[in-house]
Scaffold this active site. Structure first.
Site, PDB file in Angstrom:
ATOM      1  N   ASP A 154       0.513  -1.250  -0.112  1.00 38.32           N
ATOM      2  CA  ASP A 154       0.380   0.228   0.382  1.00 38.32           C
ATOM      3  C   ASP A 154       0.806   1.481  -0.313  1.00 38.32           C
ATOM      4  O   ASP A 154       0.396   2.482  -0.323  1.00 38.32           O
ATOM      5  CB  ASP A 154      -0.820   0.007   0.861  1.00 38.32           C
ATOM      6  N   ASN A 155       2.226   0.987   0.013  1.00 35.35           N
ATOM      7  CA  ASN A 155       3.366   2.167   0.106  1.00 35.35           C
ATOM      8  C   ASN A 155       3.821   2.223  -1.109  1.00 35.35           C
ATOM      9  O   ASN A 155       4.786   2.676  -1.056  1.00 35.35           O
ATOM     10  CB  ASN A 155       3.919   2.079   1.038  1.00 35.35           C
ATOM     11  N   ASP A 177       3.956   7.493   1.010  1.00 38.00           N
ATOM     12  CA  ASP A 177       3.391   7.318   2.450  1.00 38.00           C
ATOM     13  C   ASP A 177       5.076   7.341   3.143  1.00 38.00           C
ATOM     14  O   ASP A 177       4.932   6.236   3.689  1.00 38.00           O
ATOM     15  CB  ASP A 177       2.484   6.367   2.584  1.00 38.00           C
TER      16      ASP A 177
END
Length: 249
Positions: A8-9, A18
């Protein structure tokens, strides 16, 4: 460096986003990670290229049905019923082929860009087949063994002239520019052995610089200017970022 390169990064472009725990590496250490909880070194310096690819493979797997379906994605049967049993092996094989081919392209592009950036940081105009082993890998091994500062080394190399590395004696003298103010800190190393190691690398570097720029020292200024453009003079130190993070809570 991003210390949490989870899926997710990682953007669809392969960029890290992020930034949670992050840092600029001080002494070169391929096992360095800014994430104090990363005991398996999953996000360490040496693992960053492979973890980005691992994340992108997970994206490919998530899109596997669409990748493998090809022109069937718009067919009503596929939209309403999904993958038919007899088509599943074909779909899987096609999706795996696309992911594997993308992996080959990723590795090729990554290595090409890595070599381009390293050549620029070392002041080279061209790339030679032997550069990766003789210059890049050898330099990083030397920096690790002697615990040299990663960014300082490249910046200080930008100040070195051909005259500074013209003889063995001069190369050993120039080698001391890259040591810490407190001296040599590498395990089982002293000033003499460390100077010899750096001098040996400087000899290979000088040969390539002379090959690209010529033996005349008149080209030093132009090369040094080019190197300064890609080797920053000021880089945030890890301990400063840690301190700022602590007091900024």
């Amino acid at each position: 460096m991003n210390g949490v390169l989870n899926t997710d990064n990682t953007s669809i472009f392969g960029l890290s986003i992020d930034y949670g725990p992050f840092a600029f590496m001080d002494n070169f250490d391929p096992a360095y990670t800014p994430n104090h909880d990363d005991h398996m070194l999953r996000y360490s310096y040496r693992s960053q290229p492979s973890i980005i690819w691992w994340n992108l493979v997970r994206l490919g797997e998530a899109l596997g049905e669409l990748l493998g379906a090809g022109d069937r994605t718009d067919q009503e049967t596929f939209v309403t019923k999904g993958v038919e049993e007899d088509f599943a092996p074909i779909l899987i094989k096609r999706a795996e082929h696309i992911i594997d081919s993308t992996g080959d392209e990723y590795k090729a592009v990554f290595m090409s860009e890595y070599k381009r950036l390293m050549a620029a940081r070392l002041g080279l105009k061209t790339q030679s087949e032997s550069d990766f082993e003789k210059l890049y890998s050898n330099l990083l091994d030397t920096m690790e063994a002697l615990e040299l500062d990663f960014n300082h080394f490249f910046r200080r190399l930008s100040t070195v002239s051909l005259e500074d590395v013209s003889t063995e004696e001069r190369r050993k003298e120039t080698a001391t520019r890259f040591f810490h103010a407190e001296g040599v800190t590498g395990l089982n190393e002293d000033r003499a052995s460390a100077s010899a190691k750096v001098a040996s690398w400087l000899e290979s570097w000088r040969a390539r610089i002379a090959e690209d720029w010529g033996e005349h020292t008149s080209a030093d200024a132009e090369r040094q200017e080019a190197m300064n453009k890609v080797n920053p003079n000021f880089v945030p130190r890890g301990w400063i970022l840690d301190e700022g993070s602590y007091y900024g809570r």
